[in-house]
Enzyme design. Structure first.
Site, PDB file in Angstrom:
ATOM      1  CG  ASP A  20       3.865  34.021 -55.850  1.00 18.35           C
ATOM      2  OD1 ASP A  20       3.667  32.873 -55.409  1.00 18.35           O
ATOM      3  OD2 ASP A  20       3.517  34.363 -57.005  1.00 18.35           O
ATOM      4  CG  ASP A  21       2.970  30.121 -51.392  1.00 15.76           C
ATOM      5  OD1 ASP A  21       2.480  30.396 -50.290  1.00 15.76           O
ATOM      6  OD2 ASP A  21       3.094  28.952 -51.822  1.00 15.76           O
ATOM      7  NE  ARG A  64       4.109  23.811 -53.906  1.00 18.94           N
ATOM      8  CZ  ARG A  64       4.041  25.114 -53.974  1.00 18.94           C
ATOM      9  NH1 ARG A  64       2.867  25.715 -53.990  1.00 18.94           N
ATOM     10  NH2 ARG A  64       5.115  25.850 -54.055  1.00 18.94           N
ATOM     11  CD1 TRP A  72      -7.926  30.776 -57.890  1.00 26.30           C
ATOM     12  CD2 TRP A  72      -9.142  32.509 -57.191  1.00 26.30           C
ATOM     13  NE1 TRP A  72      -9.035  30.278 -57.281  1.00 26.30           N
ATOM     14  CE2 TRP A  72      -9.814  31.328 -56.839  1.00 26.30           C
ATOM     15  CE3 TRP A  72      -9.729  33.741 -56.856  1.00 26.30           C
ATOM     16  CZ2 TRP A  72     -11.039  31.322 -56.183  1.00 26.30           C
ATOM     17  CZ3 TRP A  72     -10.946  33.733 -56.201  1.00 26.30           C
ATOM     18  CH2 TRP A  72     -11.589  32.537 -55.871  1.00 26.30           C
ATOM     19  CG  ASP A  73      -0.994  29.131 -57.753  1.00 23.44           C
ATOM     20  OD1 ASP A  73      -1.290  28.303 -58.632  1.00 23.44           O
ATOM     21  OD2 ASP A  73       0.178  29.438 -57.477  1.00 23.44           O
ATOM     22  CG  MET A  74      -6.693  24.995 -58.198  1.00 25.93           C
ATOM     23  SD  MET A  74      -6.225  23.293 -58.482  1.00 25.93           S
ATOM     24  CE  MET A  74      -7.698  22.467 -58.019  1.00 25.93           C
ATOM     25  N   GLY A 110      -0.254  26.159 -60.867  1.00 32.15           N
ATOM     26  CA  GLY A 110       1.114  25.703 -61.128  1.00 32.15           C
ATOM     27  C   GLY A 110       1.513  26.171 -62.513  1.00 32.15           C
ATOM     28  CG  ASP A 163     -10.152  26.619 -68.249  1.00 30.98           C
ATOM     29  OD1 ASP A 163     -11.029  27.440 -67.951  1.00 30.98           O
ATOM     30  OD2 ASP A 163      -9.540  25.948 -67.383  1.00 30.98           O
ATOM     31  CG  ASP A 205       4.836  27.274 -61.972  1.00 26.73           C
ATOM     32  OD1 ASP A 205       4.476  28.465 -61.956  1.00 26.73           O
ATOM     33  OD2 ASP A 205       4.485  26.445 -61.105  1.00 26.73           O
ATOM     34  CD  GLU A 234      22.361  41.242 -66.439  1.00 28.98           C
ATOM     35  OE1 GLU A 234      22.491  40.116 -66.939  1.00 28.98           O
ATOM     36  OE2 GLU A 234      22.471  41.458 -65.206  1.00 28.98           O
TER      37      GLU A 234
HETATM   38  C1  GLA Z   1       2.629  27.880 -58.260  1.00 27.06           C
HETATM   39  C2  GLA Z   1       2.648  29.083 -59.157  1.00 27.06           C
HETATM   40  C3  GLA Z   1       3.927  29.852 -58.945  1.00 27.06           C
HETATM   41  C4  GLA Z   1       4.006  30.287 -57.498  1.00 27.06           C
HETATM   42  C5  GLA Z   1       3.927  29.074 -56.594  1.00 27.06           C
HETATM   43  C6  GLA Z   1       3.826  29.491 -55.151  1.00 27.06           C
HETATM   44  O1  GLA Z   1       3.580  26.947 -58.623  1.00 27.06           O
HETATM   45  O2  GLA Z   1       2.505  28.720 -60.486  1.00 27.06           O
HETATM   46  O3  GLA Z   1       3.968  30.971 -59.794  1.00 27.06           O
HETATM   47  O4  GLA Z   1       2.965  31.183 -57.226  1.00 27.06           O
HETATM   48  O5  GLA Z   1       2.803  28.271 -56.890  1.00 27.06           O
HETATM   49  O6  GLA Z   1       3.729  28.421 -54.297  1.00 27.06           O
END
Ligand code: GLA
Length: 731
Positions: free
Chosen positions: A368-369, A445, A479-481, A530, A536, A550, A616
């Site tokens: 991820d990020d 952000r 692909w985030d935004m 987020g 959509d 999230d 677990e």
């Molecule tokens: C958004 C995404 C999260 C993660 C963060 C990373 O909030 O929804 O899943 O990828 O960004 O900054």
């Protein structure tokens, strides 16, 4: 091929018949295109339902001479123009060269074509030539050269009608569109309620059902995205409509930007639904010869309740909106490092997470990020899509090779539309960030947006993303935004065309998505904003799944996913098991309950599996085996909302195979009580005469018993008790 679009002999009444519904409209002697009907099949010209009341202050068209009863203000219209004596919400509004604002649309001609129309540059429902028909109705303004072509895409077997409008300037002077809705639907009779889906970040698509009040009710977004706050979908239903009975109409916008859904209950109690691009952020200049085509709306009707309507939308979106290699394929079970590490990781940490994930049976690791530029927190680095080799020593190729050697595929996170001020990209191209000259831009952000209307930006993003995707064996992109859009201004457009920017932003985004998904057809693209801020049908055209929220709290997720399920198929819902106490709410839920909730989607994990106990970890292995066994039933079966988690004591849903030979019942009981009687739930969609055995037991029931008497749920023990029961037909 059966013909589903027909006209009467005079070619003035148009009928669209889908499997269970009839849609009818009629051009009258004045050329006004009136909406007659959208509902159950009637085999009848429904114009007998039109009434022509003499209503004070509802004026008359000039040609009606001394008839006081012919009023555009009271008649049901197919696509209402503004400024001509229909005082209800309009579908279209135009400012002409002389400054006047009026559009009086009259019928000109029609055409029926095989196949479904496409819309250049925009996502839209697709179908083969044999699966669909297109009806084009041309309307023309009485005084200017503005023509509106109403397009109807008909997928009869799926009970789907799509609508959009093509607006042409065939005149000699420019005109400015200030509103161009995709759908206008008048319903002159009956009591109706509306359902919309509201929320906020980490709490998307909460359902709200309300009676229609006189006046206008609205669900919309001016955030530049379809948003967490309102979803571009809406339901109209009769007050007695339930999951299993009654009339309802669903409309879903195939668009990911700002939108407006308005419903007006007028002075006579008649209903008008208008859906389209939000007019507040829309002003489009049409020079002579130019055409503007709106995005489309998908419309479906059911008289057997909301469940049928959801099944229709699930099939339409899964089979006629989502595309590509992963459209119908089983999705990889992934592990995402976000909640495990946030920005604090390096190659070693990621490999450690991957190792355990691989041992337990996960298919893919998603980084991820934080893997690029100077990105150790959320204040810097966005835009610099180059591997940070201080964190990922040996580079991305090295990491991916090691992960592949563990038997895992590799996926990676991008947030292409963004730029941090503290980034090399911003330092070299400050002009690429969206801001209004002379004003400080709004930061969210800490980040700014890239100007997606600028072709140089699109080319740059295409290049840097392609380079990364070609640099290693990458199978997935998230692909985030992560912010809403404001400060609309672009140097790419002249001052009078600035109002085109929000829609042109979407066209730029779709163009980039199109280019990348075509160039990397083997990569699974997952949408995200987020979580579910851009959930959509527009995004689903490019990304067959979207990170739903999230909020990974299993209890909260039952509600979010419940709301999401009214329109969107299960396979589109990205959903993961995370650690407890949950990072968004602090709530503790059993790992089994987290898994059943996450399985109602495209399944994965979002934690470091190393921190789990031995027990677990064994449970995780079991869950993975379960999703591998039931994944096809979950994604290809029919989904039933057996309880309402917003009001009931439990969230229970089921997946039933097409031939009704197997059913998986899952969910959770919210709270426990001492000495309680076990809860019961009635199943649906089974075959009454078939016999079903509950897996792991000797219990056999008939379908009729399971549907009428129900099945007992496990005894609640502690809060959030998981439910997972699998029944198969025995012969
Ligand atoms: C958004 C995404 C999260 C993660 C963060 C990373 O909030 O929804 O899943 O990828 O960004 O900054």
């Amino acid at each position: 091929m059966a013909i589903h679009v027909t006209t009467n002999d005079q070619k003035t009444t148009f009928c669209i018949e889908t499997k269970n519904a009839l849609y009818q409209m009629q051009a009258d002697g004045y050329g006004v295109l009136k909406h007659l009907w959208y509902g159950a099949k009637t085999d009848c010209d429904m114009s007998y339902l039109l009434d022509y009341p003499d209503v004070g202050f509802s004026g008359n068209i000039y040609e009606a001479e001394n008839q006081r009863t012919y009023s555009l203000d009271t008649l049901p219209l197919e696509y209402a123009g503004a400024g001509i004596g229909d005082y209800r919400i309009s579908a279209i509004d135009v400012v002409h060269a002389d400054g006047s604002k009026a559009l009086d649309l009259r019928y000109k001609n029609y055409e029926i074509r095989k196949g479904k129309y496409a819309i250049t540059g925009l996502p839209a429902v697709y179908a083969t030539e044999d699966e669909a028909e297109t009806l084009r109705i041309v309307l023309k303004d009485t005084a200017t050269g503005i023509e509106v072509i109403l397009l109807y895409g008909v997928l009869a077997d799926l009970d789907l009608i799509t609508r959009c409008a093509e607006i042409r300037n065939i005149g000699e002077t420019p005109a400015i569109l200030t509103k161009a809705a995709s759908l206008c639907l008048d319903i002159p009779h009956g009591d109706w309620e509306w359902v919309h889906f509201y929320g906020r970040h980490t709490m998307e698509r909460q359902i709200e059902r309300l009676p229609l009040l006189h006046g206008i009710q609205e669900s919309s977004s001016v955030r530049g995205t379809s948003s967490h706050q309102q979803n571009p979908t809406v339901l109209l239903c009769k007050p007695d409509c339930t999951e299993t009975m009654g009339e309802c109409i669903g409309a879903a916008f195939v668009y990911s930007g700002s939108f407006q859904t308005q419903i007006e209950c007028d002075q006579l109690g008649q209903i008008r639904l208008v859906m389209g691009i939000h007019p507040e952020l829309f002003r489009w200049t049409l020079y002579p010869g130019e055409v503007f085509t709106t995005p489309e709306v998908m419309l479906s009707y059911s008289n057997t309740g909301l469940e049928t309507l959801s099944h229709q939308f699930h099939k339409i979106i899964r089979e006629h909106v989502c595309r590509g290699k992963y459209q119908l394929a089983e999705r990889p079970i992934l592990i995402n490092n976000w909640e495990a590490t946030y920005f604090d990781f390096n190659t070693e940490k990621i490999l450690h997470i991957a190792q355990e994930a691989s041992r337990l049976g996960v298919d893919m690791l998603v980084l991820d990020d934080g893997w690029f530029g100077k990105r150790d927190g959320d204040v810097s680095g966005l835009g610099d899509w180059f591997v940070n080799e201080d964190k990922l020593v040996g580079g991305l190729g090295n990491l991916v090779e090691k992960i592949k050697a563990m038997g895992l595929q590799f996926g990676i996170w991008f947030e292409p539309e963004m730029v941090s001020e503290d980034s090399n990209l911003y330092r070299s191209h400050p002009d690429w960030a969206i801001r209004i000259p002379g004003r400080n831009p709004n930061r969210s952000r800490f980040q700014l947006l890239l100007d997606m209307t600028n072709p140089d930006v699109i080319d740059y993003l295409y290049q840097v993303m392609s380079d990364i995707l070609s640099s290693a064996d990458i199978s997935y992109v998230k692909w985030d935004m992560n912010r809403s859009i404001c400060d609309w201004y672009t140097a790419t457009l002249s001052p009078e065309r600035q109002g085109e920017m929000p829609h042109r932003y979407m066209l730029g985004l779709y163009d980039l998505l199109d280019r990348l998904t075509n160039a990397f057809p083997d990569v699974l693209f997952e949408g995200c904003s987020g979580g579910g801020g851009r959930f959509d049908a527009g995004m689903l055209y490019y990304c067959p799944q979207i990170w739903c929220s999230d909020d990974t709290d299993a209890y909260e997720r039952t509600k979010i996913q419940y709301g999401t399920s009214f329109f969107y198929p299960i396979s589109t819902v990205g959903s993961h098991v995370s650690i407890v106490p949950n990072h968004q709410t602090g709530r503790i839920t059993p790992i089994e309950s987290r898994a059943v909730t996450a399985m109602a989607g495209s399944f994965g994990y979002e934690l470091d599996l190393n921190v789990l106990t031995h027990g677990e970890k064994e449970e995780v292995k079991k869950q993975i085996a379960q999703f591998k066994a039931y994944g096809s039933l979950i994604h290809n079966g029919k989904y039933y909302r057996l309880t309402n988690p917003m009001t009931d004591k439990e969230a229970i849903w089921s997946f039933v195979s097409k031939d009704a030979s197997e059913v998986l019942v899952q969910g959770m009981l919210f709270h426990t009580e001492p000495n309680m009687v076990r809860h019961m739930v009635c199943l649906r969609g089974l075959s009454p005469k078939k016999k079903y055995q509950l897996s792991g037991t000797e219990m056999v029931y008939t379908g009729a018993a399971l549907m009428n008497g129900g099945i007992l749920l496990p005894k609640a023990w502690g809060d959030y008790t998981p439910v997972s029961m699998y029944l198969t037909e025995i012969v």
